[in-house]
Design an enzyme around this catalytic site. Structure first.
Site, PDB file in Angstrom:
ATOM      1  N   ASN A  29       0.871  -0.942  -0.045  1.00 44.50           N
ATOM      2  CA  ASN A  29       0.146   0.009  -0.090  1.00 44.50           C
ATOM      3  C   ASN A  29       0.721   1.292   0.014  1.00 44.50           C
ATOM      4  O   ASN A  29       1.604   1.458   0.880  1.00 44.50           O
ATOM      5  CB  ASN A  29      -1.055  -0.081   1.373  1.00 44.50           C
ATOM      6  CG  ASN A  29      -1.587   1.350   1.382  1.00 44.50           C
ATOM      7  OD1 ASN A  29      -1.654   1.956   0.512  1.00 44.50           O
ATOM      8  ND2 ASN A  29      -2.475   1.384   2.426  1.00 44.50           N
ATOM      9  N   LYS A  68       0.030   4.411  -0.295  1.00 44.75           N
ATOM     10  CA  LYS A  68      -0.627   5.424   0.419  1.00 44.75           C
ATOM     11  C   LYS A  68      -0.422   6.725  -0.616  1.00 44.75           C
ATOM     12  O   LYS A  68      -0.343   6.677  -1.783  1.00 44.75           O
ATOM     13  CB  LYS A  68       0.025   5.613   1.843  1.00 44.75           C
ATOM     14  CG  LYS A  68      -0.211   4.386   2.853  1.00 44.75           C
ATOM     15  CD  LYS A  68       0.042   4.555   4.185  1.00 44.75           C
ATOM     16  CE  LYS A  68      -0.010   3.258   4.618  1.00 44.75           C
ATOM     17  NZ  LYS A  68      -0.039   3.671   6.322  1.00 44.75           N
ATOM     18  N   HIS A  75      -9.674   0.815   5.070  1.00 46.31           N
ATOM     19  CA  HIS A  75      -8.463   1.074   5.612  1.00 46.31           C
ATOM     20  C   HIS A  75      -8.687   1.918   6.748  1.00 46.31           C
ATOM     21  O   HIS A  75      -9.502   2.768   6.741  1.00 46.31           O
ATOM     22  CB  HIS A  75      -7.320   1.585   4.729  1.00 46.31           C
ATOM     23  CG  HIS A  75      -6.179   1.601   5.088  1.00 46.31           C
ATOM     24  ND1 HIS A  75      -5.684   2.491   6.239  1.00 46.31           N
ATOM     25  CD2 HIS A  75      -4.921   0.729   4.930  1.00 46.31           C
ATOM     26  CE1 HIS A  75      -4.481   2.275   6.339  1.00 46.31           C
ATOM     27  NE2 HIS A  75      -3.738   1.270   5.755  1.00 46.31           N
ATOM     28  N   GLU A 134      -7.271   4.354   7.858  1.00 45.45           N
ATOM     29  CA  GLU A 134      -6.851   5.651   7.741  1.00 45.45           C
ATOM     30  C   GLU A 134      -8.016   6.398   6.955  1.00 45.45           C
ATOM     31  O   GLU A 134      -8.377   7.612   7.243  1.00 45.45           O
ATOM     32  CB  GLU A 134      -5.567   6.146   6.772  1.00 45.45           C
ATOM     33  CG  GLU A 134      -4.482   5.672   7.680  1.00 45.45           C
ATOM     34  CD  GLU A 134      -3.278   5.385   6.718  1.00 45.45           C
ATOM     35  OE1 GLU A 134      -3.042   5.411   5.431  1.00 45.45           O
ATOM     36  OE2 GLU A 134      -2.220   4.798   7.470  1.00 45.45           O
ATOM     37  N   GLU A 174      -5.432  -5.538  10.297  1.00 51.80           N
ATOM     38  CA  GLU A 174      -4.444  -4.280  10.652  1.00 51.80           C
ATOM     39  C   GLU A 174      -4.769  -3.649  11.913  1.00 51.80           C
ATOM     40  O   GLU A 174      -5.633  -2.795  11.942  1.00 51.80           O
ATOM     41  CB  GLU A 174      -4.725  -3.487   9.353  1.00 51.80           C
ATOM     42  CG  GLU A 174      -4.093  -3.921   7.856  1.00 51.80           C
ATOM     43  CD  GLU A 174      -3.567  -2.728   7.408  1.00 51.80           C
ATOM     44  OE1 GLU A 174      -2.540  -2.981   6.608  1.00 51.80           O
ATOM     45  OE2 GLU A 174      -4.241  -1.670   7.373  1.00 51.80           O
ATOM     46  N   GLY A 206       2.330   1.816  11.000  1.00 48.18           N
ATOM     47  CA  GLY A 206       3.275   2.870  11.031  1.00 48.18           C
ATOM     48  C   GLY A 206       3.957   3.280  12.107  1.00 48.18           C
ATOM     49  O   GLY A 206       4.645   4.226  12.287  1.00 48.18           O
ATOM     50  N   SER A 231       3.256  -2.496  10.416  1.00 45.38           N
ATOM     51  CA  SER A 231       4.782  -2.507  10.757  1.00 45.38           C
ATOM     52  C   SER A 231       5.451  -3.916  10.267  1.00 45.38           C
ATOM     53  O   SER A 231       6.475  -4.401  10.929  1.00 45.38           O
ATOM     54  CB  SER A 231       5.172  -2.337  12.200  1.00 45.38           C
ATOM     55  OG  SER A 231       4.661  -1.040  12.508  1.00 45.38           O
TER      56      SER A 231
HETATM   57  C1  PEP Z   1      -0.890   0.138   6.221  1.00 44.74           C
HETATM   58  O1  PEP Z   1      -1.024   1.280   6.379  1.00 44.74           O
HETATM   59  O2  PEP Z   1      -1.645  -0.724   5.704  1.00 44.74           O
HETATM   60  C2  PEP Z   1       0.407  -0.570   6.836  1.00 44.74           C
HETATM   61  C3  PEP Z   1       0.346  -1.744   7.289  1.00 44.74           C
HETATM   62  O3  PEP Z   1       1.553   0.414   7.221  1.00 44.74           O
HETATM   63  P1  PEP Z   1       2.808   0.099   7.661  1.00 44.74           P
HETATM   64  O4  PEP Z   1       3.269  -1.149   7.098  1.00 44.74           O
HETATM   65  O5  PEP Z   1       3.812   1.309   7.346  1.00 44.74           O
HETATM   66  O6  PEP Z   1       2.522  -0.240   9.186  1.00 44.74           O
END
Ligand code: PEP
Length: 258
Positions: free
Chosen positions: A12, A14, A98, A100, A171, A177, A217
């Site tokens: 992703n 973003k 997601h 976000e 997630e 993040g 992460s």
């Molecule tokens: C995400 O936003 O889908 C995600 C998993 O981000 P990160 O790997 O940076 O934690």
């Protein structure tokens, strides 16, 4: 990890990578000897989808995801992009729900459900994101949160036969993040909850074939241990998907389990 599911690693991107960087990364991925046992998907920003689709073409095996989708195909919906337009630029997948989008753009369970249905109607694969906040984890309510998110997003789209187009990404919001990934054991526990919720909502056969990706992460260092868990079928990767080396190292680490 199960023989009845194809593992998937999705990147992703973003709101990162303009056209030059996105096509450069996509071209490098298209030429890389990626493990054939793992489905690979990338999700660039809308404006790069078409160029990335062209750059991926030589590989014939890397999927292209939109990070968001509206549920209508056309109409007076300024600023939105519908599923037919995603098909038009070569998308194979769409990410919905997601955290976000839920947090910053008001995506409710009801809207997520409409997006899921729209993608499936256009034969696009769905990557449905679910996950709990830090507070919900600390209070122990995360199981109820995950079950509710699954039920709300999928109850209206029970397929007549098991549908390989339904993927889920667990997630935990506190892991996105932050550098603080879930432990493999905590991820497995949550994934088992998600799979049971899938079985309750869409039936046992669907739950058996739907890959459940872990996101939050993921790095080359933790990808193998996380995906060695029986109900963790791959990864949705944010930050570490932006660079060729870390993304391909994650794919290689996941492939060690298959
Ligand atoms: C995400 O936003 O889908 C995600 C998993 O981000 P990160 O790997 O940076 O934690």
């Amino acid at each position: 990890m199960s023989a009845s599911r194809t593992p998937c690693v999705a990147g992703n991107w973003k709101l990162h990578h303009g056209r030059a960087q996105a096509t450069q990364l996509a071209s490098a991925l298209a030429q890389a000897p990626l493990a054939p046992s793992v489905e690979v998907v990338v999700a660039p920003v809308f404006t790069c989808l078409s160029a990335v689709n062209d750059a991926l073409a030589p590989s014939h095996r890397i999927g292209l995801a939109a990070q968001h989708v509206h549920w209508e195909d056309e109409g007076a919906f300024t600023g939105e992009v519908g599923p037919a337009h995603l098909v038009d630029v070569g998308c194979t997948h769409g990410i919905v729900g997601h955290s976000e989008r839920r947090q910053h753009f008001g995506d409710s369970d009801e809207r997520v459900a409409k997006r899921v249905r729209a993608l499936l109607q256009h034969h696009l694969k769905v990557i449905l994101c679910v996950g709990e906040t830090q507070q919900q984890r600390a209070s122990g309510s995360y199981g109820d949160v995950l079950r509710q998110q699954i039920r709300a997003a999928l109850a209206g789209c029970a397929p007549s036969a098991p549908n390989p187009s339904i993927l889920v990404a667990y997630e935990p919001i506190w892991a996105i993040g932050t550098g603080l990934a879930a432990t493999p054991e905590d991820a497995q526990e949550a994934h088992a909850i998600v799979r049971n919720a899938l079985a309750d909502t869409l039936g046992a056969e669907q739950a058996e074939i739907s890959p459940i990706l872990y996101g939050g992460s993921v790095k080359p260092e933790n990808a193998q241990a996380l995906t060695a868990q029986p109900d963790v079928d791959g990864a949705l990767v944010g930050g570490a998907s932006l660079r060729f080396e870390s993304f391909t190292d994650i794919i290689a680490a996941v492939a060690l389990n298959y």
